[in-house]
Design a protein around this motif. Structure first.
Motif: not given
Lengths: 315, 315
Positions: A217-222, A191-197
């Motif tokens: 990933k070290e480049t991921a956006i949480f 995952a490049d983006i992990v978004l919690s709702l």
């Protein structure tokens, strides 16, 4: 029918509301509790944060609470359930402004927009910055409901692969795939983006541990735009400081307002959205657009209103 | 077949390129001109800024220039036309990164993201900010070609009404309506976003005058991601200072790098994107993906390559 409104409604929205329901009485009490009016109120319009057991006791005729917000944690659930008061909310209302905020944050980070703002302040022309692309990436969306679906719908148009993650693994709209919480760790590495709702429930409590961030990933956006209980703030801060992930965008916090002392303020790679992602200059207008058809139904005796909330379930 | 490449290609992209075309010879000269190699080069791969008449004279065998950029103003057009050298570019390549940048800028402004960054720096929790919504607004897109169409395609998914504006008024893809330049003034009063992607031509020169800005909404965002000739910088600055429009986002400038003294650096409501909206860490990879099928065709004797540029027309 007596409708009690505990938040401020601009006159240009208030008047059409009253005109639409000539057979209803409206009390607008945006500042103080009007006990006399409460005594005969059948319907309560509220943002949800002001409803107490005491208030309910003063409103013996109350049959329906319309909450112009999505979060209903602060409602005195037991008292409401005991009295069989219907609770409905504005579930759909947040999806557009929230999706716009969330996608705005993602694009800003990918396209080096914060860097551009800094360069402008310094008066410095430079083209020496890394810009990523959103297209071709993978977004893992925890809690792919109305809001997550709206975000998924748009992300797919940006050629993003959308993976929904929920309790049941049941297929969710605008998700290329939907997985259960149990599968989360298998999917995090891609995952490049992990978004919690996610809402605050027992199942979502501390769903993310340190190991989850290590597998990302070290480049991921949480991004957390649900509720803060999914991860301990110190664990998240530690993972970011170690470089397990690249960026964190938070709309929700253990403590709100966020304490002056919180390390989140000074940490690079953190974006603080002070629980305002769902806000909009058109919010009340939208709430009333959802409320009116329900009030019409309610006055006709129907009780199968839109967006009924099951307080026993918690969302 | 001898292919001369005047820009840097990473080894991991260079090797597959050579492997794909065993019958072609490649010269990679990213730093200095290799005159010996130029003398026998049939194809030139360039970003377009280094091509001079002198260079062309040294390349008597040159039949095709592949420009890995969209702007071709700096090419020595007359010499190229006289020698019947084919010019093709990477028209499609910019559309995804540019669309992401442009939509990122719009969402950031609408959703108060720059304000959030400032609040974070100050360590100040506040929810006291106006946030607009993108959905329901109208975007006027001047130059609705490949890039404008990509932006229109996505904006439509955000429930934005898209109005294309071009010379002919000919229907453009992903535009709800397309108008001619002559109709511009009639449509400006209803536009929330005015975005130019126009090339530099006689027709686009000073297309916007002070009166155009006066007719725009005070809340409008004016964005120039095409070429700077469409409006005099001083006129734009004046209109912004007077509050005729709310925000300006510029990717192109009369003078690049933008002078240290330019008022644009210090003016509120201005976002400076230093001509980097099309940049991406995947740029060269993409250019080669467009180049390879064309090279294959070219080696088979075909001359109807993708994205051929008509230098007489200017774009």
């Amino acid at each position: 029918m007596h409708v009690y409104v505990s938040f401020f409604i601009r006159p240009d929205l208030r008047e059409p509301l009253m005109a639409d329901f000539p057979n209803a009485t409206f009390t607008f009490a945006p500042h103080d509790v009007n006990e006399e009016a409460l005594a005969t109120a059948n319907v309560l319009l509220t943002y949800g944060e002001d409803v107490t057991e005491d208030m309910l006791e003063k409103a013996p005729q109350l049959q329906w609470i319309f909450v112009a917000s999505a979060g209903i944690e602060k409602l005195p659930a037991q008292a409401i359930v005991e009295r069989n008061i219907i609770v409905s909310n504005v579930r759909g209302i947040h999806k557009k402004p929230m999706a716009e905020s969330i996608i705005g944050h993602i694009l800003a980070l990918k396209r080096a927009i914060p860097w551009m703002y800094e360069q402008k302040k310094k008066g410095e022309w430079s083209q020496d910055v890394r810009q990523e692309e959103l297209n071709g990436s993978t977004a893992l969306i925890l809690g792919p409901g109305a809001i997550g679906g709206e975000i998924g719908r748009i992300l797919q148009k940006f050629d993003v692969t959308t993976i929904g993650c929920n309790r049941s693994g049941e297929r969710a709209k605008y998700m290329d795939e939907t997985i259960t919480f149990e599968k989360l760790k298998d999917y995090l590495p891609n995952a490049d983006i992990v978004l919690s709702l996610l809402p605050k429930t027992k199942e979502t409590d501390r769903l993310f541990s340190y190991d989850h961030f290590v597998s990302m990933k070290e480049t991921a956006i949480f991004m957390n735009f649900g509720r803060s209980n999914i991860v301990e703030e110190s664990v998240l801060i530690g993972a970011l400081k170690e470089g397990q992930i690249a960026s964190v965008v938070l709309d929700v916090f253990d403590e709100e307002p966020l304490s002056k002392d919180s390390e989140l303020w000074t940490l690079d790679g953190v974006v603080i959205s002070p629980h305002i992602s769902s806000r909009s200059s058109r919010y009340v207008e939208r709430s009333l657009a959802i409320f009116k058809p329900s009030l019409r139904k309610f006055m006709q005796g129907y009780r199968n209103l839109e967006n009924i909330v099951d307080l026993k379930r918690g969302y």
